[in-house]
Design an enzyme around this catalytic site. Structure first.
Site, PDB file in Angstrom:
ATOM      1  N   HIS A   1       1.148   5.723   3.395  1.00  0.00           N
ATOM      2  CA  HIS A   1       1.893   4.667   2.429  1.00  0.00           C
ATOM      3  C   HIS A   1       3.297   4.912   2.510  1.00  0.00           C
ATOM      4  O   HIS A   1       3.922   6.040   2.710  1.00  0.00           O
ATOM      5  CB  HIS A   1       1.316   4.834   1.047  1.00  0.00           C
ATOM      6  CG  HIS A   1       1.609   3.905   0.324  1.00  0.00           C
ATOM      7  ND1 HIS A   1       2.622   3.412  -0.322  1.00  0.00           N
ATOM      8  CD2 HIS A   1       0.666   2.543   0.166  1.00  0.00           C
ATOM      9  CE1 HIS A   1       2.372   2.266  -1.033  1.00  0.00           C
ATOM     10  NE2 HIS A   1       1.283   1.888  -0.737  1.00  0.00           N
TER      11      HIS A   1
ATOM     12  N   ASP B   1      -6.989   1.483   0.212  1.00  0.00           N
ATOM     13  CA  ASP B   1      -8.031   0.764   0.973  1.00  0.00           C
ATOM     14  C   ASP B   1      -8.964   1.676   1.642  1.00  0.00           C
ATOM     15  O   ASP B   1      -9.989   1.046   2.381  1.00  0.00           O
ATOM     16  CB  ASP B   1      -7.322   0.128   2.126  1.00  0.00           C
ATOM     17  CG  ASP B   1      -6.395  -1.000   1.676  1.00  0.00           C
ATOM     18  OD1 ASP B   1      -6.767  -1.512   0.571  1.00  0.00           O
ATOM     19  OD2 ASP B   1      -5.197  -1.219   1.933  1.00  0.00           O
TER      20      ASP B   1
END
Ligand code: CMC
Length: 435
Positions: free
Chosen positions: A312, A370
């Site tokens: 991320h 996710d």
């Protein structure tokens, strides 16, 4: 924001220097105000991908990427996900604080009573191929809302913004479900106002006219949690797209459609779909026995393969949403008797290996939201190509809140980045025979 005691001084090798103000936010890094830099020096700053650039001031969402902390309006995501529902979270993001009982009832009522879309929408939908990707359809449908609601397209009018916000939040589930039903050739299911936001969505997705449909409370709660976890995430790519698009003064539906389009990409909202496809590929090639080989491919930069659902831009620690999603995953799989789901086992194995592997440890790559959300959605019965559409549904409130915050900011201007030009210097067009 307030001016810090210290200022930044930018010195050049020719002996000149410029003082730049520094501001404190309420949390997070200070920022250097470079707005006058070009006027004072004739130079721009250069920051592709905005690695060091705060594009706006915002009071909505705060992320501490090193701690793995996510706050909406100051409230930790863990508390919101376990003590509130999605519509409470929407109210919080839009209005700044959680609703009291009366405000909650009124807000739930107004959203739940605006869920029906204009009947003409289904004829517009018919123009799409049945096998179109739902994100292509959704980008079109959301943009098309501006063609249906002429009374809420003036972004500078607070009443228009308010009505547009209600319509967008209320109607996204209807549009996503319609896109799904259209793709599978089933009749659309109209919304029902006695159901919760998530329950209504489940029914619009999975009910068929020939049978009764009972909303499963575990799945309802799981979906509601997915919505909460995806509701906002400060200045990510799609939110920045919505702000930039809206900064031209375009209508709210058009700005949100731009966000939907941006979210589609596999490095952003499309990662949940890409992650599940990745798990299914590994499963087809031999499952858990092939995990080691897959990790080696990921580490080999020439392969171009990434471990989807990992890494991320902001979190350099475990994404707090991923932990909550893992709990939800356990609940849903156990409710549906899928505890031995091979993809879930595979995901856990991948996670464990990656968390211990130097490549991932050194780069601070951890599971993001996710990684598990695709497994939950697949178990609920959502087709893989609709995952990003559900993300878009949930993120709509964040986009709207951020757009409205921008419009209300006295410092708001049309967004217009500059560039470092590396093309040809001025030259003359030659006659065609000399080119
Ligand atoms: N698998 C393998 N290597 C990775 C991964 C990954 N998933 N993510 C980052 N890296 C490596 C990258 O190759 C680079 O290595 P090196 O330093 O040797 O060049 C290093 O880690 C830093 O990565 P980066 O690409 O500079 O980081 P970024 O901040 O630009 O990218 C990211 C962040 C999310 C785009 C990236 O981690 C990624 O592509 N992850 C997979 C896609 C994904 O799961 N996206 C969902 C994000 S969460 C949902 C959302 O907010 O939309």
């Amino acid at each position: 924001m307030r001016i810090a005691e210290n200022k930044a001084t930018l010195s050049f090798s020719n002996g000149t220097s410029v003082d730049l103000p520094v501001y404190h936010g309420h949390m997070g890094p200070d920022v250097i105000d470079i707005r006058k830099l070009y006027g004072q020096t004739g130079m721009f700053t250069y920051d592709p991908g905005f690695l060091s650039t705060a594009s706006c001031q915002s009071a909505i969402t705060y992320i501490d990427g090193d701690k793995g902390e996510l706050l909406y309006r100051g409230y930790p995501i863990e508390q919101l996900a376990t003590q509130c529902d999605y519509l409470d979270t929407c109210y919080l993001l839009l209005k700044g604080d959680l609703p009291n009982l009366k405000e909650r009832q009124d807000f739930h009522k107004i959203i739940i009573s605006h869920t029906m879309v204009h009947e003409q929408m289904q004829f517009f939908l018919r123009g799409f191929r049945r096998d179109a990707h739902p994100m292509a359809v959704l980008t079109g449908l959301v943009g098309a809302l501006s063609a249906f609601y002429h009374d809420s397209t003036d972004i500078s009018n607070p009443e228009h913004r308010e009505i547009a916000a209600v319509r967008l939040i209320a109607q996204m589930p209807t549009l996503v479900a319609m896109a799904y039903k259209y793709g599978v050739g089933e009749p659309y299911v109209y919304p029902r106002s006695e159901l919760s936001y998530a329950g209504n969505f489940l029914r619009m997705m999975f009910a068929i006219p020939s049978e009764d449909y009972r909303v499963n409370p575990v799945l309802e709660r799981a979906l509601d949690r997915i919505f909460i976890l995806h509701a906002d995430h400060e200045q990510n790519a799609s939110t920045s797209t919505v702000r930039l698009c809206g900064s031209s003064g375009t209508n709210p539906f058009a700005a949100i459609a731009a966000g939907v389009a941006c979210l589609w990409g596999p490095a952003h909202g499309g990662a949940n779909e890409a992650c599940l496809n990745m798990l299914e590929d590994i499963q087809r090639q031999g499952g858990i026995a092939k995990v080691g080989q897959f990790i080696d491919q990921v580490k080999d930069k020439s392969s171009g393969i990434k471990l989807m659902g990992f890494g991320h831009r902001v979190y350099k620690n475990y994404d707090p949403r991923a932990k909550l999603m893992q709990d939800t995953c356990n609940e849903v799989l156990s409710e549906l008797g899928l505890e031995n789901d091979p993809l879930f086992k595979l995901a856990k194995q991948l996670e464990q290996i990656a968390l211990e592997d130097d490549y991932f440890v050194q780069r601070k790559l951890y599971p993001n939201v996710d990684f598990y959300s695709g497994i939950v959605q697949r178990a609920i019965g959502v087709p893989v190509n609709l995952f990003t559409g559900i993300f878009a549904l949930a993120r709509t409130v964040g986009w709207v809140a951020q757009l409205n915050e921008m419009i209300g900011d006295p410092e708001y201007k049309i967004g217009r980045p500059r560039q470092l030009f590396t093309g040809s210097v001025a030259r003359n067009v030659k006659p065609i025979e000399q080119r």
